[in-house]
Scaffold this active site. Structure first.
Site, PDB file in Angstrom:
ATOM      1  N   GLU A   1       0.840  -1.211   0.000  1.00  0.00           N
ATOM      2  CA  GLU A   1       0.000   0.000   0.000  1.00  0.00           C
ATOM      3  C   GLU A   1       0.875   1.260   0.000  1.00  0.00           C
ATOM      4  O   GLU A   1       0.759   2.124   0.869  1.00  0.00           O
ATOM      5  CB  GLU A   1      -0.990  -0.011   1.175  1.00  0.00           C
ATOM      6  CG  GLU A   1      -1.941  -1.185   1.083  1.00  0.00           C
ATOM      7  CD  GLU A   1      -3.172  -1.111   1.982  1.00  0.00           C
ATOM      8  OE1 GLU A   1      -3.254  -0.230   2.851  1.00  0.00           O
ATOM      9  OE2 GLU A   1      -4.070  -1.961   1.792  1.00  0.00           O
TER      10      GLU A   1
ATOM     11  N   GLU B   1      -4.694  -8.633  -0.446  1.00  0.00           N
ATOM     12  CA  GLU B   1      -5.485  -8.376   0.763  1.00  0.00           C
ATOM     13  C   GLU B   1      -6.924  -8.208   0.325  1.00  0.00           C
ATOM     14  O   GLU B   1      -7.213  -7.396  -0.567  1.00  0.00           O
ATOM     15  CB  GLU B   1      -5.017  -7.107   1.487  1.00  0.00           C
ATOM     16  CG  GLU B   1      -3.698  -7.271   2.207  1.00  0.00           C
ATOM     17  CD  GLU B   1      -3.328  -6.044   3.040  1.00  0.00           C
ATOM     18  OE1 GLU B   1      -4.231  -5.333   3.548  1.00  0.00           O
ATOM     19  OE2 GLU B   1      -2.116  -5.806   3.162  1.00  0.00           O
TER      20      GLU B   1
HETATM   21  O1  AHR Z   1      -5.155  -5.863   6.950  1.00  0.00           O
HETATM   22  C1  AHR Z   1      -5.108  -4.690   7.691  1.00  0.00           C
HETATM   23  C2  AHR Z   1      -4.466  -3.546   6.940  1.00  0.00           C
HETATM   24  O2  AHR Z   1      -5.270  -3.214   5.849  1.00  0.00           O
HETATM   25  C3  AHR Z   1      -3.131  -3.820   6.320  1.00  0.00           C
HETATM   26  O3  AHR Z   1      -2.077  -3.665   7.218  1.00  0.00           O
HETATM   27  C4  AHR Z   1      -3.051  -2.789   5.241  1.00  0.00           C
HETATM   28  O4  AHR Z   1      -2.241  -3.191   4.173  1.00  0.00           O
HETATM   29  C5  AHR Z   1      -4.499  -2.581   4.850  1.00  0.00           C
HETATM   30  O5  AHR Z   1      -4.835  -1.258   4.777  1.00  0.00           O
END
Ligand code: AHR
Length: 495
Positions: free
Chosen positions: A173, A295
């Protein structure tokens, strides 16, 4: 009533097992408590890793686990997590509650976990606050098989043999917690880092950070710069988007409309997969670079009484429906998605497993992963689904979700079909039609179902778990009854 027409000869592509991947971050009680309890813990463990969790994970068959973050990755310095545990530095986890990170769980412990559960390790490197040298040396520490100082250190730490870590993320991110870069600036950083990530004679898969959700602009600007300025740059193998569908109500309290609303938010993954791949195809039509969703999942308000930054949430049959419909999307787009990692493995967000001291349970989402595992490595085949839509209210507006969704894959003469009935209260009859002269000569099926708020608790850990479902799979078409709010997995033998 719904019709599912499957042509076993109409192949979409191989379902990369890694679509069934997990994500485990140093966040709340995912690593500490959830996975790592330490060798001196009264909780039964193998080298500090909880036996019950390892055992449960083996059954879910995660092919890959991404670690150490998440946002944590861009503030993690891997050298903190090697060497004798008692001398490892204590740092502050700035993203997740500013709690002390003891570094008891580091690279060796992570790779050991992966080996115990049968997963490939996927390590996410630190671009935001790290250095190129750190990442380059982390790869050497893990994978070099010569006699360098770092390879010797790895041996002293417990792994004389190279760890064979194939998957390396270059930041996380980086548009946000990973350094607040623009796509062009990140592209420059990515190239610089990836230049020094060497494979030491092994397969190495470098993954670039993609967009937040379905942000086409990030993707276009990243690839435009990569291809225009750096034509010929080859050290990129994957590109990863993140999509959290969020919540509607809370984890366990929601109306029937909110049940549908969350499933509808989850289904937006399909648009992301199609549109992100199309944006990549504009620069990479041969699909040399794989689309990854490393994710994804639901994100509810935390359970009452828990730390607001630990992201601990319960998990109901609604989360299972989101998991199943999302995995079906990935299967149906097996030609576009090469890896996906649900967030997160234990005790955080849409977890597979929850723990409380010595107790452990597998959530409805975890059950879906176990039920869907036979898809891994199968050939996705086209399944055309004719179904009604269910209409729900969202404030002043209305939304719709398909009543039945699903996917199908083939391994030899075994057809594996997964389906969902999203209806909150009604069962639905489904007829499966096989095309191309195929006929069923037997089959078995299982179902995961419950009242729409049903979930597992430490008092009743198997309240929601897969049960056998009646199926009479014979001939070119056969029927199945899907209970309300259900996920179905059927294995059908073909003649
Ligand atoms: O999964 C929780 C958080 O969500 C992670 O650390 C981040 O990459 C995302 O914003």
């Amino acid at each position: 009533m719904a019709q599912v027409t499957i042509d076993p000869q109409d192949e979409i592509g191989t379902i990369h097992p890694t679509i069934y991947g997990h994500f485990a971050e140093h966040l709340g009680r995912c690593i500490y408590d959830g996975i790592w309890v330490g060798e001196d813990s009264p909780i039964p463990n193998t080298d500090g890793l909880r036996n019950d969790v390892v055992e449960a994970l083996r059954k879910l068959k995660p092919p890959v686990i991404r670690w150490p973050g998440g946002c944590f990755a861009d503030d993690y310095h891997w050298q903190d997590g090697i060497g004798p545990r008692e001398t490892r530095p204590r740092r502050v986890n700035i993203h997740w509650g500013q709690v002390v990170e003891t570094n008891a769980f580091g690279t060796q412990e992570f790779v050991r976990l992966c080996r115990l559960v049968g997963a490939q390790p996927y390590i996410c490197g630190n671009v935001g606050s790290g250095t190129v040298r750190e990442l380059r040396e982390w790869v050497e520490y893990c994978n070099y098989d010569g006699d360098s100082t770092l390879a010797r250190q790895r041996a002293v730490d417990g792994s004389p043999e190279p760890m064979e870590v194939i998957y390396w993320g270059v930041g996380n991110e980086n548009w946000g917690c990973g350094g607040s870069f623009s796509p062009e600036d990140y592209c420059t950083e990515f190239r610089r880092y990836a230049t020094f990530v060497r494979n030491y004679g092994r397969r190495l898969y470098a993954i670039a950070c993609g967009p937040s959700g379905n942000d086409i602009e990030w993707t276009t600007r990243f690839f435009r710069k990569l291809y225009r300025d750096y034509r010929g740059f080859r050290n990129i193998h994957g590109y990863s988007a993140h999509y959290y569908c969020g919540t509607a109500g809370t984890a366990t309290e929601y109306t029937v409309d909110q049940w549908y609303e969350l499933i509808a938010k989850g289904l937006k993954m399909e648009r992301l997969v199609v549109q992100q791949r199309a944006a990549m195809d504009a620069y990479d039509p041969e699909r040399a670079i794989g689309l990854i969703v490393d994710e994804w999942g639901t994100w509810h308000p935390v359970e009452k009484g828990t730390h607001p930054r630990f992201l601990y949430q319960q998990n109901t049959i609604r989360d299972a429906l989101v998991a199943a419909t999302t995995l079906d999307i990935f299967n149906r787009h097996a030609d576009k998605v090469v890896m996906a990692n649900i967030a997160q493995t234990v005790n955080v967000l849409q977890a597979m497993i929850l723990t409380q001291d010595e107790k452990m349970l597998v959530t409805p989402t975890g059950c879906v992963y176990e039920m869907y595992a036979p898809h891994q490595g199968g050939t996705a085949v086209r399944a055309r689904i004719e179904t009604e839509a269910v209409t729900y209210a969202q404030g002043e507006d209305e939304g719709q979700v398909p009543l039945v969704a699903g996917s199908a894959s083939l391994k030899g003469k075994t057809l594996f079909v997964t389906l969902t009935n999203t209806h909150a209260k009604d069962e639905v009859a489904v007829t499966i039609h096989l095309l191309g002269g195929a006929a069923a000569v037997g089959g078995t099926a299982r179902v995961l179902t419950g009242e729409i708020h049903a979930h597992n608790t430490f008092g009743e850990p198997e309240h929601v778990c897969p049960e056998p479902l009646d199926i009479d799979a014979s001939g070119p078409s056969f029927k199945l009854m899907l209970p309300p709010a259900s996920v179905i997995a059927a294995e059908v033998a073909l003649s």
